[in-house]
Every structure is written in C-alpha cells, then in structure tokens.
Design an enzyme around this catalytic site. Structure first.
Site, short mmCIF file in Angstrom:
data_model
loop_
_atom_site.label_atom_id
_atom_site.label_comp_id
_atom_site.label_asym_id
_atom_site.label_seq_id
_atom_site.Cartn_x
_atom_site.Cartn_y
_atom_site.Cartn_z
N GLU A 189 18.36 37.01 -118.16
CA GLU A 189 17.89 36.01 -119.13
C GLU A 189 17.87 34.60 -118.55
O GLU A 189 17.57 33.65 -119.28
CB GLU A 189 18.78 36.06 -120.38
CG GLU A 189 20.24 35.81 -120.10
CD GLU A 189 21.14 35.98 -121.33
OE1 GLU A 189 20.59 36.18 -122.43
OE2 GLU A 189 22.37 35.92 -121.17
N ARG A 214 30.14 42.16 -125.29
CA ARG A 214 29.54 41.06 -124.53
C ARG A 214 30.52 39.91 -124.44
O ARG A 214 30.95 39.36 -125.46
CB ARG A 214 28.22 40.61 -125.15
CG ARG A 214 27.57 39.48 -124.34
CD ARG A 214 26.09 39.29 -124.63
NE ARG A 214 25.81 38.80 -125.97
CZ ARG A 214 24.61 38.37 -126.37
NH1 ARG A 214 23.59 38.39 -125.52
NH2 ARG A 214 24.43 37.96 -127.61
N ASP A 229 16.45 33.58 -124.58
CA ASP A 229 17.18 32.74 -123.62
C ASP A 229 16.35 32.48 -122.37
O ASP A 229 16.39 31.39 -121.80
CB ASP A 229 18.51 33.40 -123.24
CG ASP A 229 19.69 32.79 -123.98
OD1 ASP A 229 19.78 31.55 -124.05
OD2 ASP A 229 20.51 33.55 -124.51
N ASP A 263 20.18 33.13 -133.49
CA ASP A 263 21.44 32.92 -132.78
C ASP A 263 21.23 31.77 -131.81
O ASP A 263 20.22 31.06 -131.88
CB ASP A 263 21.94 34.20 -132.11
CG ASP A 263 21.08 34.66 -130.95
OD1 ASP A 263 20.09 33.97 -130.60
OD2 ASP A 263 21.38 35.71 -130.36
#
Length: 716
Positions: A426, A335, A454, A624
C-alpha cells in the site's frame, strides 16, 4: 485508570498496562514476567534506533524527490530520467534472482482456499466476534436483508421477496452444484444415502452432476444439513419442514448456508483509535480473548439481552459413517501498526518508544494461548500466528520487520518463523520493489494485498511537487493503478505464492450497496486474487458467490508466467494534463472536506476508528484512516499547486462542518463543530489539509493522535 508508572528492566511502564501483561496476558503462556520484560527491553535496545533510522531515510528520500520535481518545473514527463534518479537515491533496488517463498506450514484458509476476508476493528468486541463467526453465512438472509433483491423492505415480512430469494438461491445451486437431469428449484425432497445426496424431482431420485461434491450430513436440533463442496468452499442445504421458510418450500429447504469469510483481520491499526494505555489495553484485551476463546459481549436487541461468543466447530458425518470437523470460525489474523508512531505506554530513557514494537511483542504473546491449546476449537491448526504488517516502505523495512519478529519469537520461546507476516502493498516504494520486499520476508510471508486507498494517498504525497493530480474519477482510471493491481498478482505468482500464501485485493467501501458489489467485486477473483476485503458478514456471504463463479486456482494457472507490466507504468503519476474545470474543483473540494470532517469528528471526539459515515450526498461509506488520507492529500496537493486557496479550504471546512453536524444530529454523544470551529476535531481536519505536504508520507496518524489526546484530556 491510574496514571502512575512502574519500572521493569529499565523500562518505564504504565502501571495498568504492566498489570494487564502480568495478570492477564502471561498466565498460561509459560512466559514469565521477567522473560517478557527483559525481552522487551532487549527489543528496544536492538531495534528502536534502527526504527528511527528507517523513518529518517523515508523523510530524506521524500525531500530529494520533492527537490527533483521542483527543479524540473514544467518540463515534459521523462520516465527514463525519473527511474534513473530513483535508482540513484536507493528508492529503487535491484530485482532479486528468481525465488520461491518457503514459509513453512500454513493453514489452508491462507494457502489453498480462495474466499472473502473481513477486516474489523478489534477494539469493538461485538464487531470482532461477528467477524470471527462469519465463517458461515445464510445466503437467504444476506439476499433478503440487502439491496441485492431491490430496496430493503421497511415493513413486515414480504413473501414475494422470500420467493425471489429462494429462486435466486436455486439458480446459484444449479450453476455451482447442479443436479444430473433437473433443477434445484424443482426439488420436492432432499436426502442422503451411502452414495451421496439424493434430490427428488417429479418423483424421480436425482444425483449431483458431480457426486464427489457431497461431503456429508450434519444435524443441529430440528435442522438437517447436507454439506456440499465446490471450488474448495462448503455449501450447506438446511432442511426443516417445521420452520416457516422450510414449510413454504416443497423440499423443506429453509436455508442455503455458505462458507463465507475464510479469514478475518482483527485490526489494531487503521480502523481503531488507540492513543494511550487505556485504549491499547482494550485493543489487546479483545485480541487476547479471541486467542483464549473466552471473549464475550452482551448487548440489548429488541428488548432482550444477547451475548455474543465464538462459535464452535461443525461435525459432519460422511456417507461411510466417519466424521469430519469443519472450522466454525474464520481464521483470525491480527494487523499491527506500522513503523511510524511512538507510544508513551512504555518509555525508555525518558523517551517514547515505537508502537510497532509494542504491538509485535504483545499481540504475539496473546496468540501463544491459541498455540497452547491441546483440545477444542483453536484458531491455527498449523501452529502459526498471522500478523499483518502495514505501511512499510521498501525491502529494508520489510527486512526490519522480519528481524523484529525473529527477536520476539526468541524472547517468547517460540520456534523461528512461527509468526507469519502479511505484507500490505500500500506504499509506493513497496509496490515498486515488491519482489524484493517479498524476498526479504520469504520465510514467513503469508499474504500480499493491494490497497487502493492508502496506495493512492502515498501516490499523491510522493509526487506532491510533480504537479496537480487529476480528480478522483481520473485517478481510478489512471495507468499506474492498473499496473499496480496487475503487478501485485503476477509478482506474487512468480514468487511461488500459489498454494502457499494469499494474494489479496482491497475493501468494498459501500457497505449498503451490495447489489453493486455483486456486479463489480467479481473482478477480484478474476484478477487471480485468492481473497478480497469486505466490510461486513453479509458482504462476506455475498462475495463468497464470486469464488463459486471463478476457480481462482485455475485462473492463477492461466496467469502464471505472464509478463509483469513495465515499472515505468507504475511510476508515472496521474497528473492533470490541463486546467481542471472550476466546478469540478469546487465539487471535489466540498466532497473531500465533508469526508474528512465526517470521519475525523468521530475519531477525535468519540474514539471511533472505523464506521459508516454519510458522504456529501448522504450515501453511507465505510471510512477509516486510509480514506481520510486520500481526501487530505488531494486537498493538500491542489492547495500546493493553486487549484484552491487557503481561504477556499477554510470556507469549505466551515460549511461542511455544519453539514456533518446536521448529519449527526441524532447522535446523543456527538459534539457539534459549528459555530465555534475551535474544537479538537475541527482543528484536526484543518491540520490534515493545511499541513498535508509536511505530514510524514501524508499519514493522518500524527494529527489524529494529538487531537484525540487533547479531546480526552478536555473530557477528563
């Protein structure tokens, strides 16, 4: 690490970074340093300006949406007027004509198999290797060592718990791979012959109800493994009568090993804290080691030094004597960061340059090492490089990413569409235009994935001025969320992704609550998703059970052609329809403040981008930047609409800082925030909340990066 710069093709490059590229990345790729740097300079010339333009479009659209909501004041929600407005400003674009993705050759872990997907910070070599090696997992260990069998034992070995695990595993085998006329719980011997598996029950030989499920036999030291397959996933019965577990089993069965994490995202984004050349070299260096196959990590455990490295493949002998090789590792995806942030690692004309462009060029260059392999274990047998691209807003940004990677391919001498792109669904504008986004990258797309965390942050930020949002429990039950999850699957199926690409679902964020995960996360394959995110190898092994319970391909066939939920359902914000009780407001204020501080203090002071963080009730949660974004945007929204005051926010942050300090008292590297409340970590938390309405898209990166750089400077 030196701070000097060197120059390459008009670029000002951090000297250590230039050495990393030229001495570690490029040798063995057939890409010369001159080709790399000239290609990089051309990448910046061709795309940095457009990158800035796309970000300006984001900001302009947000300003216009804010103004529209403010102008309407307290008028009742008008879905038709809102949709017309979004169309007028270009937020909504026309749906493309029906199409089918044409993404070339794709590995089966992506195209045709359904199973768990791990996400791990690639900055941590041990975690990265553990994720890569999580392709195969012990079901016995996963159940015994988790809360699936009740509270995890704190003392020595528990024979009663072992017996319960064995019984539960036998029940799984009876459901997924039943015997014809008996139960795996009653087997006294397993063997194999030319016709397949033979299980002895009450002295009688029994076959599998589906004999074709037998794949073959594998020998590893004293272990004999019988490989079976169900719903495309392998299950290994490991026999060893000399092993303590096998000796306690009438059949000698010492373990049931599941094919678990089919793929793993090695993350350079939300789960890492990389703010400078030193950090980025660490991130890229581990990805490079994974692609070359030589990454190792040594550590001490139980007084012994242990070394992690990539597992090899597994060779299985079929009943006819021929052999088949099974992948020993998860298929690795990488990613990259999104389009927002810039970096000083490479500067041009005295300016910082887009970090996403650097990620594109470097992660692909590292992956060439895998493509060059002619023997031994490799990552992609299809000759592809899988890049997950997050935080894109709408089809123009998706098309931009497609063009960026086309340039990277040309600069590095790769065939067009060697790089496959994963589209993170997202951000709200991507969700609302999902078919158009898929269409923009239809020749290289390999996955779409919903991400509640997100996506909720962007939901709040986009409609910040529409009113106060409902609390967290109300958000989870909101109409837009179900429409979002359902639309993602149905739009993906309509685009022909079945058999060609993954349709994924989001993370299980409670790494220690795996009994609850077993109850809840089966909803993901039931939804038609072919993969879903898990936080650990143990969770991957347990989540694999769901893909034996649900035939995802059959479920997708059932869903194919169903009507997509109306767009208005997706676009209707989950606003509170009346006053929220003050006790709920204060409870959520403390909860959000504690969550932000608990995550941010490790990010800023220690450079830890993802970890288990105790919440306000001391429950361990996987945190996160996405979870931090939700909490910050919630408080910013409630502050904006008067549910809480600045004084209340400041008070909550101070009280919760003291709580977080206490929760981390056993960490020798921890820097307390109280009583001074003047360190960069505490100030980062204040920044995220008090400037939350003006942070671009509500992202946490700008504030965190600035404060982390400040913390590193203080420590230097």
């Amino acid at each position: 690490m030196t701070q000097t710069a060197t120059h390459r093709h008009g670029l000002e490059v951090h000297a250590d970074f230039a050495a990393f590229i030229e001495e570690r990345v490029l040798p063995g790729t057939d890409v010369t340093a001159d080709a790399f740097w000239s290609g990089y300079a051309a990448l910046l010339d061709g795309f940095a300006g457009r990158n800035r333009e796309l970000l300006a479009i984001r900001a302009d659209m947000q300003d216009r949406i804010d103004a529209w909501h403010k102008a309407r004041g307290n008028q009742p929600w008008d879905a038709a007027a809102y949709r017309a407005f979004l169309t007028e400003i270009g937020y909504l674009v026309p749906e493309p004509a029906p199409f089918t993705v044409e993404n070339g050759e794709i590995d089966p872990e992506i195209a045709t198999l359904a199973g768990p997907q791990l996400v791990v910070p690639v900055s941590n070599a041990r975690f990265a290797l553990n994720a890569a090696n999580a392709r195969w997992g012990s079901l016995y260990d996963a159940m015994y060592g988790s809360d699936v069998m009740g509270p995890v034992p704190a003392g020595g070995f528990d024979p009663a718990r072992r017996d319960a695990v064995v019984a539960k595993a036998a029940a799984f085998l009876d459901d997924a791979l039943p015997l014809e006329g008996g139960s795996h719980a009653d087997v006294t011997a397993y063997d194999a012959d030319a016709q397949g598996l033979v299980a002895t029950v009450a002295g009688q030989p029994l076959r599998l109800a589906d004999p074709a499920a037998f794949v073959g036999t594998r020998r590893d030291g004293a272990d004999t493994g019988y490989l079976l397959r169900h719903n495309g996933l392998h299950v290994e019965l490991v026999i060893n009568r000399d092993h303590p577990i096998g000796a306690a089993s009438a059949s000698g069965l010492r373990d049931v090993v599941l094919e678990a994490a089919l793929s793993a995202i090695q993350d350079c984004e939300d789960s890492v804290a990389a703010v400078d050349a030193e950090d980025k070299i660490g991130v890229y260096g581990n990805w490079l080691g994974l692609m070359k196959g030589d990454l190792t990590e040594s550590f001490e455990k139980g007084g012994k030094v242990m070394t992690r490295r990539l597992e090899g493949d597994r060779t299985v002998t079929r009943p006819d004597g021929s052999s088949v090789t099974l992948q020993g590792r998860a298929l690795l995806l990488v990613r990259n960061v999104g389009h927002l942030m810039t970096t000083d690692v490479i500067r041009k004309d005295g300016q910082s340059t887009p970090e996403g462009l650097m990620d594109a060029m470097v992660t692909v260059a590292c992956a060439i090492h895998d493509l060059k392999k002619t023997e031994g274990p490799r990552n992609s047998r299809a000759g592809a490089i899988y890049v997950v691209k997050p935080k894109m807003h709408g089809p123009d940004e998706a098309a931009f990413a497609d063009a960026v990677f086309a340039h990277v391919e040309q600069a590095l001498g790769l065939a067009r569409n060697t790089v496959k792109l994963g589209l993170m669904d997202e951000e709200r504008r991507t969700s609302a235009n999902l078919a158009a986004c898929i269409h923009a990258i239809r020749n290289r797309i390999f996955f779409i994935n919903t991400g509640f965390l997100d996506r909720t942050g962007d939901e709040i930020h986009t409609s910040m001025q529409a009113g106060a949002f409902v609390g967290r429990d109300g958000m989870k039950a909101a109409t837009w969320l179900k429409a979002y999850e359902d639309r993602n699957v149905l739009i993906g199926l309509a685009a022909g992704m079945r058999g060609r690409a993954q349709i994924g679902k989001g993370m299980w964020a409670k790494p220690d609550a795996l009994a609850e995960m077993l109850e809840v996360k089966i909803g993901h394959p039931k939804s038609g998703a072919s993969t879903a995110w898990v936080p650990s190898p143990t969770a991957a092994t347990l989540h694999a059970l769901h893909y034996h319970q649900i035939d995802v391909a059959a479920r997708q066939d059932e869903l194919q052609g169903r009507p997509v939920p109306d767009l208005d359902l997706l676009l209707t914000p989950a606003l509170a329809d009346g006053p929220i009780p003050q006790d709920q407001v204060l409870r959520e204020l403390d909860n959000s403040a504690q969550g932000i501080l608990g995550y941010v203090v490790r990010w800023v002071d220690q450079g830890i981008g993802c970890s288990k963080v105790p919440d306000i009730d001391d429950v361990q949660l996987m945190e996160d930047r996405a979870t931090c974004r939700i909490s910050a945007q919630y408080l910013a929204n409630w502050l904006e609409h008067g549910l809480v005051s600045v004084d209340q926010v400041e008070d909550a942050l101070r009280r919760m800082a003291a709580k977080v300090d206490a929760q981390n008292a056993g960490d020798p590297a921890y820097i307390p925030m109280a009583p001074g409340f003047d360190g960069p970590a505490f100030q980062a938390a204040r920044d995220l909340v008090l400037t939350g309405t003006t942070q671009p898209s509500g992202y946490t990166e700008p504030a965190l990066h600035a404060r982390r750089a400040e913390a590193k400077a203080r420590a230097a």
